[in-house]
Design an enzyme around this catalytic site. Structure first.
Site, PDB file in Angstrom:
ATOM      1  CD1 TRP A 566       0.756  -0.364   3.105  1.00 60.15           C
ATOM      2  CD2 TRP A 566      -0.686   1.287   3.492  1.00 60.15           C
ATOM      3  NE1 TRP A 566       1.060   0.156   4.351  1.00 60.15           N
ATOM      4  CE2 TRP A 566       0.182   1.174   4.606  1.00 60.15           C
ATOM      5  CE3 TRP A 566      -1.681   2.255   3.516  1.00 60.15           C
ATOM      6  CZ2 TRP A 566       0.085   1.997   5.732  1.00 60.15           C
ATOM      7  CZ3 TRP A 566      -1.771   3.076   4.633  1.00 60.15           C
ATOM      8  CH2 TRP A 566      -0.905   2.950   5.727  1.00 60.15           C
ATOM      9  CG  ASP A 567       4.713   0.767   1.720  1.00 60.65           C
ATOM     10  OD1 ASP A 567       3.727   0.146   2.157  1.00 60.65           O
ATOM     11  OD2 ASP A 567       5.862   0.634   2.174  1.00 60.65           O
ATOM     12  CD  GLU A 705       1.663  -4.027   9.152  1.00 59.09           C
ATOM     13  OE1 GLU A 705       1.397  -4.296   7.968  1.00 59.09           O
ATOM     14  OE2 GLU A 705       2.814  -3.746   9.548  1.00 59.09           O
ATOM     15  CE  LYS A 812       5.032  -2.252  12.123  1.00 67.11           C
ATOM     16  NZ  LYS A 812       4.932  -3.387  11.166  1.00 67.11           N
ATOM     17  CD  GLN A 813       2.305   1.324   9.930  1.00 66.37           C
ATOM     18  OE1 GLN A 813       2.991   0.324  10.086  1.00 66.37           O
ATOM     19  NE2 GLN A 813       2.016   1.811   8.744  1.00 66.37           N
TER      20      GLN A 813
END
Length: 1017
Positions: A566-567, A705, A812-813
């Site tokens: 998806w980046d 994640e 996580k992010q």
């Protein structure tokens, strides 16, 4: 003083010997500069001058300073006189566009001035800094250190004392010894210091100007803002450096391995879009590693030249980002005492993506003898997984150029050719190539997997021999006859001068920089890091090949096996959309070409439409490994490929944003429509209607994640809602071509169904606090604060353990923060700040994607301290290797995220519905295809004095300048463009800008002035 002139009677002329990143002096200096010491023959990047030296020579010095500033040298004049007076004196000889690299400081005190983009002086430090820093210290802290200009690349020139003036003979060199003024500044310890009078100052400056032409194209840039430099040789960092300094052109990418190799070298040239099975446990596809073309090794009087061996006096690699070339300089004394100075250049042509270039300059400094050069094409390569992709090779050394044809186990055929020639002695690089190496004995050999050319070249003391090698690569993906295509191209290249071939490449880079380069006055570290990001972004894209996309590490390393995540759509496509639209289109066409794989995945899981692979290669089928082995030997199941479904909505978002920004109606009506419809069908089948009347998306993984198999992840639900609505709107407006609708067998009731699901999706907003719950039950997890783990030796999830990670609020992010970044206008204005401040202290930034999203949102919220911290963190991901894994390739998504943080965060570029501007533009001529204006809502960070950023918008080129309290725009293109300045999210003023004109608006007394035309572009 950090240097030493060492006279070695056994080895000939005096040679500069010093450590660090300084460059050694070459014996054959220009005749015009023989009077000056060898130490001053170095190409300095920062020159500090006691302005008292100017005296009557001010006009002559100003002209020389102007030339040096134009090269990119930073120059500082320190004076006792009034700054305005000195600035006026310099203005007569230093052009305004060059003054941004000029600084004026107080010899005694802290006062420091720079110059803005118009050439006007601006204060950088007050007369009395609170910390008592001097002007020299302030300049080094604000500019020189952030640009990584190390002490050996700094020159300080002070007035000579009366004693040194009287003791010096009329034609002796300038004193490089004890002096007053800048010589005593502790901040300049380690720099090279020279003393001079007015005339000698002019000689030093003239030498610095004239040195620029000595090495030609093999010279590293003087402008440190365009340079990434790695001195020495560090075994522990070699793989990291190979990634950072990699060269690429979108068709292929080569790691910056040493040509002669080393005990730890990991050379690899990747072919974009070509995959073969890996040797991993799961045998997932990985990028094909082509035969190694970069093996151009040298032996001096029988001893191999190596940066790893002892005897290396100086070694430096430099990435010239402006030209897209990798440079190397090395000075080595071998066991036989032979002192040799070597320069190399490597480039992957951006003008012709099948061409690779190498140049070599060899200068024996104290001997006459023989140097052996080996130019090799080798198929003896393996991937990091241990896989050997190649089934066999056929080598041919009998033709004019070396030829190596290989075929992989999967049937890919490649043809690589190589041609080595000499550049005429003492001639310009533009001279025609010689037919053969003069005074050389050459022989060719072939092996089972290689072909090589070995030449023994005669060399004479203090004279350079220069070689130029062109390599071509073609595959059966490009042409049915790769061998013939390669030989034809190499025949053409062999007749062209080096300057011609390299010049086309340089010009291609210049064109890309014209559309992409960002200038940030006041933040040199971020500006340099952003250029580094743009360099890799430009090199990763190929607008001519929709069969491939960009993997998580670009074309610089093997981490993630070259798979596409998806980046690409979330972090990379926005940059390409606004700076390289052709590349953005190709990346989205890749998603259309892999739509069949997405349909297969959706069907296999029991859903309709298209669910894109979490990790994709060439077919679009899921390539996420189902199992991985941890460093501790534990086999762990990977759920991302099964549960991380938001990627389909991410791709739909990118398609929609691309079309809105480019006006590409052909793509929208065809491929884009098909992607939107099929992804909407997936979400309509994926959502489950609950007894509460809401639609739920269960058993997913969001961007965070750390938490798997969750229900109603907010990012997923909000993005799915967006996907459903834009697809329904497209169908209802009859945008899609009739053949697309017919091929998809679209039912009339489907758009209504999509809208119903979108309206029912649970969004997770707490009505009391306005907080968006990251997923169902998140608020009930154990509290967590990342501040408790500010000092840690491992990732947070490792320290916490798997069970505790999943049962506490660690993130996580960016997840909800990423949602705010993408769907800003959909999130209530009152909730944006509260959500950011809630999730930010809980986020561990265990992914390189996270800091840039935080930088963007913090900038838009005017949370300056947060924004500055996350800009620094994003800039350091690769240049500081803060993730610890740059050896696997650069983190290209973080690079795209850094650009977005500047473009959408600081500059505040956005879209504004044309309907919102009806009062501001009541008399604007109708523009039926312009239902949106481009909006600008600047959030300049503290210390950022000026930001310039180019933006492509619907076939026009817009140049945006943001300063404190002012915005200027210049438009190029064939049609007018509505531009709106936003204030606190609301339109403040708008203008229908005409091509070829420049407009400005300012904030005066809390009020925004109307746009005013100022000057033609």
């Amino acid at each position: 003083m950090s240097s030493l002139l060492a006279e070695d009677s056994a080895t000939g002329p005096a040679v500069l010997a010093r450590g660090g990143s300084g460059s050694p002096a070459i014996a054959n200096a220009p005749a015009s500069a023989i009077k000056l010491p060898a130490e001053l023959h170095h190409r300095f990047r920062f020159i500090a001058i006691d302005a008292g030296l100017l005296g009557e020579a001010a006009d002559g010095a100003a002209a020389l300073l102007d030339a040096l500033l134009a090269m990119g040298v930073r120059v500082a004049l320190f004076t006792d006189e009034a700054m305005p007076h000195l600035a006026r004196r310099l203005a007569r000889g230093v052009r305004a566009e060059n003054r941004r690299r000029l600084f004026l400081g107080a010899l005694e005190g802290a006062e420091l001035h720079g110059f803005d983009r118009r050439g006007a002086a601006v204060a950088l430090a007050a007369r009395a800094e609170p910390d008592g820093r001097s002007a020299v210290a302030a300049l080094l802290a604000q500019v020189i250190a952030p640009l990584r200009i190390e002490p050996p690349d700094r020159l300080a020139i002070s007035p000579e004392s009366r004693e040194s003036r009287e003791s010096r003979e009329p034609h002796d060199g300038a004193a490089v010894s004890a002096a007053r003024g800048l010589r005593g500044a502790p901040e300049l310890a380690g720099a090279v210091h020279a003393t001079a009078g007015a005339q000698r100052l002019l000689e030093i400056l003239a030498l610095q100007r004239d040195l620029e032409g000595e090495l030609g194209s093999l010279a590293a840039p003087r402008d440190a803002a365009w340079l990434i430099e790695e001195p020495g040789f560090d075994i522990a960092r070699e793989h990291e450096i190979e990634s950072l300094l990699a060269i690429a052109n979108g068709y292929l990418g080569s790691r910056a391995s040493l040509p002669e190799g080393s005990s730890v070298s990991r050379p690899a040239t990747f072919i974009a879009g070509a995959f073969e099975p890996s040797a991993d446990v799961s045998r997932v596809p990985e990028l094909v590693i082509s035969p190694d073309w970069g093996r151009l090794s040298v032996a001096i009087e029988g001893e191999s030249f190596s940066a790893e061996k002892s005897g290396v006096l100086h070694h430096r690699r430099a990435l010239d980002m402006r030209r897209g070339v990798l440079l190397r300089e090395c000075l080595r004394r071998d066991e036989g005492g032979h002192l040799t100075h070597l320069h190399t250049l490597h480039a992957a042509s951006l003008a012709n993506r099948h061409v690779l270039m190498e140049a070599l300059s060899i200068a024996p400094l104290n001997f006459t003898g023989t140097i052996r050069v080996d130019a090799i094409l080798s198929g003896d390569v393996r991937s990091a997984s241990g896989a050997a992709h190649w089934a066999g090779f056929a080598a041919d050394a009998g033709a004019k150029s070396l030829l190596l044809v290989g075929h992989t186990h999967g049937g890919l055929v490649t043809a690589m050719t190589s041609h080595l020639r000499e550049l005429p002695e003492q001639a310009a690089e533009s001279s025609p190539p010689l037919e053969a190496l003069e005074g050389a004995r050459c022989e060719r050999t072939t092996g089972a997997r290689s072909v090589a050319e070995r030449c023994d070249v005669g060399v004479r003391v203090a004279q350079q021999r220069r070689l130029f090698r062109t390599t071509t690569l073609h595959t059966s993906r490009d042409t049915p006859t790769p061998r013939e295509a390669g030989q034809a191209l190499q025949d053409e290249l062999s007749r062209r001068a080096m300057a011609d071939v390299l010049g086309e490449h340089t010009q291609a880079w210049a064109e890309r920089w014209r559309h992409a380069d960002v200038e940030i006055d006041g933040a040199p570290r971020i500006e340099r890091a952003l250029r580094f990001a743009l360099y890799h972004l430009i090199g990763a894209a190929n607008p001519d090949d929709p069969r491939c996309s960009i993997g998580a590490r670009g074309l610089s390393g093997e981490a993630y096996r070259g798979h596409v995540f998806w980046d690409t759509e979330t972090f990379l496509v926005p940059f390409y959309t606004h700076c390289y639209p052709e590349a953005a289109r190709a990346l989205l066409l890749y998603r259309h070409r892999t739509l069949a794989g997405a349909r297969r995945k959706a069907k296999a899981l029991g859903y309709e439409g298209a669910l894109y692979a979490w990790e994709s290669a060439d077919t679009g089928d899921e390539t996420t490994p189902p199992l991985v082995v941890t460093p501790f030997g534990e086999v762990v199941r990977v759920l991302s490929g099964e549960q991380e479904h938001h990627i389909s909505a991410d791709i739909a978002y990118a398609v929609h944003a691309y079309v809105r920004a480019t006006g590409d109606l052909d793509f929208q009506r065809g491929e884009g429509a098909e992607i939107l419809i099929e992804t909407a069908r997936f979400w309509a089948s994926r959502a489950e209607l609950g007894p509460d009347g809401h639609a739920h998306i269960r058993r997913v993984i969001g961007p965070d994640e750390y938490h798997e198999t969750v229900d109603d992840n907010a990012f997923t639900n909000w993005m799915a809602r967006h996907n459903l609505r834009i697809a329904a709107a497209l169908v209802r407006r009859n945008v899609a071509r009739a053949d697309v609708i017919a091929r998809l067998d679209l039912r009339p009731d489907e758009p209504d169904r999509w809208c119903d699901v979108a309206d029912r999706l649970l969004l997770g907003i707490d009505p009391q606090t306005g907080l968006i719950e990251q997923f169902a039950g998140y608020f009930g997890l154990a509290p967590f604060s990342i501040a408790d783990y500010a000092v840690r030796s491992a990732p947070v999830d490792v320290l916490l353990g798997r069970e505790r990670t999943q049962t506490c609020q660690v993130v996580k992010q960016a997840d909800v923060v990423q949602l705010i970044a993408l769907l800003w206008s959909a999130v209530p204005a009152s909730a944006r700040r509260d959500n950011f401040l809630y999730y930010e202290p809980r986020t561990a930034h265990g992914s390189s994607l996270s800091p840039s999203a935080h930088a963007l949102v913090a900038a838009r919220l005017d949370l300056h301290a947060h924004a500055e911290r996350y800009f620094e963190q994003t800039a350091d991901i690769d240049l500081g290797n803060t993730m610890g894994n740059a050896a696997g390739g650069v983190h290209i998504a973080a690079m795209g995220g850094l650009w977005q943080a500047v473009a959408f965060g600081v500059a505040g570029v956005t879209r504004v519905p044309r309907s919102a501007l009806s009062e501001a533009l009541p008399h604007a001529p109708p523009c039926p295809d312009e239902d949106e204006a481009i909006g600008i809502e600047p959030h300049l960070l503290p210390g950022w004095r000026h930001l310039k950023i180019p933006i492509a918008w619907r076939g026009r080129a817009l140049e945006i300048h943001v300063e404190d309290g002012a915005v200027e725009v210049a438009l190029e293109g064939g049609a007018p463009l509505p531009i709106c300045l936003l204030d606190a999210g609301a339109p403040a003023c708008a203008v229908l800008a005409e091509p070829g004109r420049r407009y400005a608006t300012r904030r005066l007394g809390g009020r925004v002035t109307p746009w005013e035309e100022i000057t033609p572009c």
